[in-house]
Motif scaffolding. Structure first.
Motif, PDB file in Angstrom:
ATOM      1  N   ALA A 106      40.558  -5.305  53.852  1.00 59.20           N
ATOM      2  CA  ALA A 106      40.662  -4.836  54.912  1.00 59.20           C
ATOM      3  C   ALA A 106      41.112  -3.271  55.671  1.00 59.20           C
ATOM      4  CB  ALA A 106      39.777  -5.726  55.931  1.00 59.20           C
ATOM      5  N   PHE A 107      41.884  -3.734  56.232  1.00 54.41           N
ATOM      6  CA  PHE A 107      43.334  -3.078  57.206  1.00 54.41           C
ATOM      7  C   PHE A 107      43.001  -1.308  56.494  1.00 54.41           C
ATOM      8  CE2 PHE A 107      45.294  -6.950  58.207  1.00 54.41           C
ATOM      9  CZ  PHE A 107      45.453  -6.797  59.581  1.00 54.41           C
ATOM     10  N   ALA A 108      43.245  -1.169  55.741  1.00 56.55           N
ATOM     11  CA  ALA A 108      43.082   0.267  54.894  1.00 56.55           C
ATOM     12  C   ALA A 108      41.842   1.557  55.432  1.00 56.55           C
ATOM     13  CB  ALA A 108      43.631   0.517  53.633  1.00 56.55           C
ATOM     14  N   ALA A 109      40.963   0.074  55.177  1.00 57.07           N
ATOM     15  CA  ALA A 109      39.350   0.635  55.643  1.00 57.07           C
ATOM     16  C   ALA A 109      38.730   0.429  57.018  1.00 57.07           C
ATOM     17  CB  ALA A 109      38.608  -0.459  54.485  1.00 57.07           C
ATOM     18  N   LEU A 110      38.732  -0.739  57.406  1.00 55.91           N
ATOM     19  CA  LEU A 110      38.948  -0.758  58.466  1.00 55.91           C
ATOM     20  C   LEU A 110      40.027  -0.610  60.107  1.00 55.91           C
ATOM     21  CD1 LEU A 110      36.198  -3.285  57.383  1.00 55.91           C
ATOM     22  CD2 LEU A 110      35.658  -0.831  57.690  1.00 55.91           C
ATOM     23  N   GLY A 111      41.194  -0.768  59.538  1.00 58.31           N
ATOM     24  CA  GLY A 111      41.907  -1.144  60.652  1.00 58.31           C
ATOM     25  C   GLY A 111      41.526   0.237  61.698  1.00 58.31           C
ATOM     26  N   SER A 112      41.384   1.552  62.611  1.00 54.23           N
ATOM     27  CA  SER A 112      40.694   2.034  62.743  1.00 54.23           C
ATOM     28  C   SER A 112      39.737   1.905  63.682  1.00 54.23           C
ATOM     29  CB  SER A 112      40.950   2.697  62.674  1.00 54.23           C
ATOM     30  OG  SER A 112      40.721   3.591  62.042  1.00 54.23           O
ATOM     31  N   GLU A 113      38.581   0.738  62.617  1.00 55.40           N
ATOM     32  CA  GLU A 113      37.278   1.143  63.508  1.00 55.40           C
ATOM     33  C   GLU A 113      37.538  -0.599  64.394  1.00 55.40           C
ATOM     34  OE1 GLU A 113      33.996   1.652  61.330  1.00 55.40           O
ATOM     35  OE2 GLU A 113      34.850   2.407  59.522  1.00 55.40           O
ATOM     36  N   ALA A 114      38.463  -1.429  63.917  1.00 56.61           N
ATOM     37  CA  ALA A 114      38.635  -2.261  64.226  1.00 56.61           C
ATOM     38  C   ALA A 114      38.888  -2.756  65.715  1.00 56.61           C
ATOM     39  CB  ALA A 114      39.806  -3.490  63.324  1.00 56.61           C
ATOM     40  N   GLY A 115      40.255  -1.936  66.057  1.00 55.72           N
ATOM     41  CA  GLY A 115      41.282  -1.370  67.253  1.00 55.72           C
ATOM     42  C   GLY A 115      39.901  -1.625  68.143  1.00 55.72           C
ATOM     43  N   ARG A 116      38.821  -1.026  68.079  1.00 57.19           N
ATOM     44  CA  ARG A 116      37.552  -0.641  68.746  1.00 57.19           C
ATOM     45  C   ARG A 116      36.066  -1.403  69.250  1.00 57.19           C
ATOM     46  NH1 ARG A 116      37.160   3.520  65.243  1.00 57.19           N
ATOM     47  NH2 ARG A 116      38.725   6.056  66.231  1.00 57.19           N
ATOM     48  N   GLN A 117      36.627  -2.537  68.536  1.00 55.73           N
ATOM     49  CA  GLN A 117      35.781  -3.721  68.672  1.00 55.73           C
ATOM     50  C   GLN A 117      36.570  -4.909  69.350  1.00 55.73           C
ATOM     51  OE1 GLN A 117      32.815  -3.903  66.134  1.00 55.73           O
ATOM     52  NE2 GLN A 117      33.894  -2.426  66.151  1.00 55.73           N
ATOM     53  N   GLY A 118      34.918  -5.594  69.488  1.00 54.07           N
ATOM     54  CA  GLY A 118      35.862  -6.787  70.562  1.00 54.07           C
ATOM     55  C   GLY A 118      36.507  -7.481  69.938  1.00 54.07           C
ATOM     56  N   GLU A 119      37.537  -8.662  71.094  1.00 50.65           N
ATOM     57  CA  GLU A 119      38.299  -9.636  71.017  1.00 50.65           C
ATOM     58  C   GLU A 119      37.610 -10.377  69.591  1.00 50.65           C
ATOM     59  OE1 GLU A 119      41.950 -11.402  71.306  1.00 50.65           O
ATOM     60  OE2 GLU A 119      40.696 -10.027  72.483  1.00 50.65           O
ATOM     61  N   VAL A 121      37.204 -10.083  66.551  1.00 51.98           N
ATOM     62  CA  VAL A 121      37.527  -8.820  65.566  1.00 51.98           C
ATOM     63  C   VAL A 121      38.896  -9.020  65.562  1.00 51.98           C
ATOM     64  CG1 VAL A 121      36.945  -6.838  64.603  1.00 51.98           C
ATOM     65  CG2 VAL A 121      34.896  -8.345  65.469  1.00 51.98           C
ATOM     66  N   ARG A 122      39.155  -8.214  66.941  1.00 48.74           N
ATOM     67  CA  ARG A 122      40.557  -7.766  67.286  1.00 48.74           C
ATOM     68  C   ARG A 122      42.100  -9.259  66.973  1.00 48.74           C
ATOM     69  NH1 ARG A 122      41.310  -5.570  72.302  1.00 48.74           N
ATOM     70  NH2 ARG A 122      44.043  -4.781  70.920  1.00 48.74           N
ATOM     71  N   SER A 123      41.106 -10.072  67.012  1.00 52.96           N
ATOM     72  CA  SER A 123      41.986 -11.621  67.036  1.00 52.96           C
ATOM     73  C   SER A 123      41.667 -11.998  65.172  1.00 52.96           C
ATOM     74  CB  SER A 123      41.277 -12.555  67.989  1.00 52.96           C
ATOM     75  OG  SER A 123      41.682 -13.887  67.582  1.00 52.96           O
ATOM     76  N   VAL A 124      41.082 -11.929  64.319  1.00 53.93           N
ATOM     77  CA  VAL A 124      40.884 -12.008  63.317  1.00 53.93           C
ATOM     78  C   VAL A 124      41.631 -10.935  62.220  1.00 53.93           C
ATOM     79  CG1 VAL A 124      39.454 -11.723  60.993  1.00 53.93           C
ATOM     80  CG2 VAL A 124      38.831 -12.593  62.579  1.00 53.93           C
ATOM     81  N   PHE A 125      41.421  -9.869  62.342  1.00 57.67           N
ATOM     82  CA  PHE A 125      42.510  -8.586  62.193  1.00 57.67           C
ATOM     83  C   PHE A 125      44.097  -9.101  62.540  1.00 57.67           C
ATOM     84  CE2 PHE A 125      39.251  -6.007  61.062  1.00 57.67           C
ATOM     85  CZ  PHE A 125      39.230  -5.453  60.059  1.00 57.67           C
ATOM     86  N   SER A 126      44.598  -9.704  64.281  1.00 50.33           N
ATOM     87  CA  SER A 126      45.984 -10.003  64.496  1.00 50.33           C
ATOM     88  C   SER A 126      46.292 -11.431  63.543  1.00 50.33           C
ATOM     89  CB  SER A 126      45.868 -10.279  65.309  1.00 50.33           C
ATOM     90  OG  SER A 126      46.155  -9.575  66.511  1.00 50.33           O
ATOM     91  N   GLN A 127      45.602 -12.073  62.829  1.00 54.86           N
ATOM     92  CA  GLN A 127      45.713 -13.075  62.322  1.00 54.86           C
ATOM     93  C   GLN A 127      46.072 -12.301  60.718  1.00 54.86           C
ATOM     94  OE1 GLN A 127      42.243 -16.135  63.133  1.00 54.86           O
ATOM     95  NE2 GLN A 127      43.141 -16.249  65.115  1.00 54.86           N
ATOM     96  N   GLY A 128      44.603 -11.723  60.211  1.00 54.77           N
ATOM     97  CA  GLY A 128      45.085 -11.703  59.068  1.00 54.77           C
ATOM     98  C   GLY A 128      46.453 -11.082  58.873  1.00 54.77           C
ATOM     99  N   LEU A 129      46.582  -9.945  59.403  1.00 60.23           N
ATOM    100  CA  LEU A 129      48.269  -9.248  59.984  1.00 60.23           C
ATOM    101  C   LEU A 129      49.240 -10.136  59.671  1.00 60.23           C
ATOM    102  CD1 LEU A 129      49.782  -6.221  59.491  1.00 60.23           C
ATOM    103  CD2 LEU A 129      49.852  -6.735  62.074  1.00 60.23           C
ATOM    104  N   GLU A 130      49.305 -10.997  60.374  1.00 62.49           N
ATOM    105  CA  GLU A 130      50.583 -12.250  60.010  1.00 62.49           C
ATOM    106  C   GLU A 130      49.882 -13.229  59.481  1.00 62.49           C
ATOM    107  OE1 GLU A 130      52.552 -13.097  61.927  1.00 62.49           O
ATOM    108  OE2 GLU A 130      51.821 -11.722  63.729  1.00 62.49           O
ATOM    109  N   GLY A 131      49.092 -12.979  58.118  1.00 66.22           N
ATOM    110  CA  GLY A 131      48.915 -13.706  57.013  1.00 66.22           C
ATOM    111  C   GLY A 131      49.880 -12.765  56.078  1.00 66.22           C
TER     112      GLY A 131
END
Length: 193
Positions: A106-119, A121-131
């Motif tokens: 999902a990072f490669a497919a949606l990473g740039s879009e996630a940065g434009r989403q609300g808190e 979604v961005r929190s989910v991407f932060s947690q995913g990255l930590e994993g």
């Protein structure tokens, strides 16, 4: 017609799975709620019985996608130990992964879009990255936990960036060259595509 709790739970799971795939294929704004529900074999009217908003679904589908990929990485790390990074990076930086975003990271497919989403979604991407960084930190060499974490962050950033760019260009040879350059820079053998 009343739906049982079990059926409602199955429907919710199907919506999350389908949304995760379609968001990675088309982007968060590339598909609407009605089409997501149709792809899941359900009617549009039932959406708000399962989710507060499309952003709620985006967060849940993204969390599921991250968790699934991270679990697969963790199993590979447990199974292969010191060989795991080469295998994971080679698979990640492959033509097969490039050509199947709906089943990929999902990072490669949606990473740039996630940065434009609300808190949420961005929190989910932060947690995913930590994993992901946690798995990579276990398998990459380094003198300290901090050194392994730096390497893991850099490797993740390089892999995601290379895959995103390889998908963005319209020149097949250049796309393959990007993937190969990233694999070489990360010190792994070229992927079998």
């Amino acid at each position: 017609m009343k739906v049982s709790r079990e059926q409602a739970a199955e429907n919710r799971e199907r919506i999350i799975e389908v949304a995760g795939r379609l968001f990675r294929e088309r982007g968060f704004d590339g598909i609407g709620v009605a089409d997501l529900m149709k792809a899941a074999g359900l009617t549009h009217g039932g959406f708000y019985g399962h989710f507060k908003s499309k952003e709620d679904l985006i967060a849940q589908a993204s969390a599921r996608a991250h968790a699934g990929t991270c679990e697969a990485w963790s199993q590979t790390a447990d199974r292969l130990g010191g060989e795991a990074f080469a295998v994971l990076a080679s698979q990640y930086l492959s033509v097969a992964h490039r050509d199947n975003p709906g089943m990929g990271c999902a990072f490669a497919a949606l990473g740039s879009e996630a940065g434009r989403q609300g808190e949420a979604v961005r929190s989910v991407f932060s947690q995913g990255l930590e994993g992901f960084v946690g798995v990579l930190s276990r398998i990459l060499p380094g003198r300290s936990a901090a050194a392994r974490r730096r390497k893991a962050l850099a490797a993740m950033a390089q892999m995601v960036g290379a895959l995103a760019i390889a998908r963005a260009v319209d020149d097949e040879a250049l796309s393959k060259e990007i993937l190969a350059a990233a694999r070489e820079d990360l010190g792994i053998e070229p992927a079998v595509n």
